[in-house]
Design a protein around this motif. Sequence first.
Motif, PDB file in Angstrom:
ATOM      1  N   GLU A  26      18.298   0.740  -6.696  1.00 13.86           N
ATOM      2  CA  GLU A  26      18.760   2.044  -7.179  1.00 13.86           C
ATOM      3  C   GLU A  26      17.657   3.076  -6.975  1.00 13.86           C
ATOM      4  OE1 GLU A  26      21.765   0.840 -10.863  1.00 13.86           O
ATOM      5  OE2 GLU A  26      19.671   1.383 -11.260  1.00 13.86           O
ATOM      6  N   GLN A  27      18.045   4.218  -6.405  1.00 15.05           N
ATOM      7  CA  GLN A  27      17.121   5.347  -6.384  1.00 15.05           C
ATOM      8  C   GLN A  27      17.432   6.191  -7.622  1.00 15.05           C
ATOM      9  OE1 GLN A  27      17.292   7.863  -2.926  1.00 15.05           O
ATOM     10  NE2 GLN A  27      15.813   9.339  -3.747  1.00 15.05           N
TER      11      GLN A  27
ATOM     12  N   ASN B 130      11.649   7.422  -6.621  1.00 13.79           N
ATOM     13  CA  ASN B 130      11.594   6.334  -7.595  1.00 13.79           C
ATOM     14  C   ASN B 130      12.714   5.335  -7.322  1.00 13.79           C
ATOM     15  OD1 ASN B 130       9.471   7.636  -9.102  1.00 13.79           O
ATOM     16  ND2 ASN B 130      11.033   9.010  -9.932  1.00 13.79           N
ATOM     17  N   PHE B 131      12.378   4.053  -7.444  1.00 14.06           N
ATOM     18  CA  PHE B 131      13.376   3.012  -7.195  1.00 14.06           C
ATOM     19  C   PHE B 131      13.293   1.931  -8.282  1.00 14.06           C
ATOM     20  CE2 PHE B 131      12.337   4.784  -3.033  1.00 14.06           C
ATOM     21  CZ  PHE B 131      13.588   5.029  -2.493  1.00 14.06           C
TER      22      PHE B 131
ATOM     23  N   SER C 112      10.217  -1.588 -11.096  1.00 15.38           N
ATOM     24  CA  SER C 112      10.278  -0.126 -10.976  1.00 15.38           C
ATOM     25  C   SER C 112       9.079   0.317 -10.148  1.00 15.38           C
ATOM     26  CB  SER C 112      10.245   0.545 -12.350  1.00 15.38           C
ATOM     27  OG  SER C 112      11.359   0.148 -13.123  1.00 15.38           O
ATOM     28  N   ILE C 113       9.347   1.035  -9.040  1.00 12.08           N
ATOM     29  CA  ILE C 113       8.265   1.444  -8.145  1.00 12.08           C
ATOM     30  C   ILE C 113       8.421   2.913  -7.767  1.00 12.08           C
ATOM     31  CG2 ILE C 113       8.024  -0.892  -7.190  1.00 12.08           C
ATOM     32  CD1 ILE C 113       9.471   0.136  -4.669  1.00 12.08           C
TER      33      ILE C 113
ATOM     34  N   SER D 211       0.817  -1.217   0.000  1.00 11.16           N
ATOM     35  CA  SER D 211       0.000   0.000   0.000  1.00 11.16           C
ATOM     36  C   SER D 211       0.853   1.270   0.000  1.00 11.16           C
ATOM     37  CB  SER D 211      -0.923   0.009   1.225  1.00 11.16           C
ATOM     38  OG  SER D 211      -0.167  -0.030   2.426  1.00 11.16           O
ATOM     39  N   ASP D 212       2.177   1.095   0.158  1.00  8.94           N
ATOM     40  CA  ASP D 212       3.058   2.261   0.245  1.00  8.94           C
ATOM     41  C   ASP D 212       3.654   2.672  -1.099  1.00  8.94           C
ATOM     42  OD1 ASP D 212       2.666   2.404   2.973  1.00  8.94           O
ATOM     43  OD2 ASP D 212       4.340   1.059   3.414  1.00  8.94           O
ATOM     44  N   TYR D 213       3.542   1.845  -2.090  1.00 10.17           N
ATOM     45  CA  TYR D 213       4.188   2.161  -3.360  1.00 10.17           C
ATOM     46  C   TYR D 213       3.269   1.846  -4.537  1.00 10.17           C
ATOM     47  CZ  TYR D 213       5.051  -2.862  -3.928  1.00 10.17           C
ATOM     48  OH  TYR D 213       4.895  -4.219  -4.070  1.00 10.17           O
TER      49      TYR D 213
END
Length: 240
Positions: free
Chosen positions: A235-236, A216-217, A207-208, A188-190
């Motif tokens: 990776e951010q 973004n990660f 990719s989220i 629910s967080d992304y």
Amino acid sequence: MSLDFNKGGSRYGRTTKRKKTNMILNILIGVVFIFIVVLASSLFFGKNDPATDKENQLATGEQELSETEEKEAEQESEEAAPTDEEEAESEEAEESAEKDAEEEKEKEEKDKDKEEEKEEESNEADDSETEVSENSDDPNVIKTMTNPGWGPVGTSQSEPHTSVYDEGHVDWDEKLKAVEAATRLSSSDYTLIFLGNGGSEHSSIASIKNKSTGENFKVYLEWVTNKGWKPTKVEQVKSL
């Protein structure tokens, strides 16, 4: 020869008076006798009157029944009423139950606190083991994070494993589980932007976007035989 009218008259008067007296007495005796007969008849016939006897019997029966019901009610009330000893035992039982409930609640709270402490310690350990690099040849990458503590998240799938990218499939769900383990974000967080092949059958990339921060990660995953998907790098990035 002379006649004594006064003497004769006096005897006649006395005789008449005696007759009247006797007649009055006889009348009185008759009245008393009739009264006695009537009283005796009333007592005799009233005592042997079936209707009267039945009424008396019913009245007596109702009275006895009423007295019996009252006695039974009193007995039931006495039996139903708890004794002092029973009341004391009941109060002790209630107090014991309340005490047990409070102790159980305290135990649950302590266990919960311990779990939270362990989770915090685990997260702190993960943070301490996480290696962050801000040097990248890719200008889109802000920083790169790796952690030797990341391991396979487990699997219910059997070998040989086939990577599947159908939403709702068990392999899809296990990939997302690995993504959440590496980023510590719940579903629910992304927002999931992309989940696809990472260059081979046993690698994937997700990719989220973090809903609360907008960060973004990209999360890189690899399959470990019989153990499931394992995050290898996060990776951010500036944009997805």
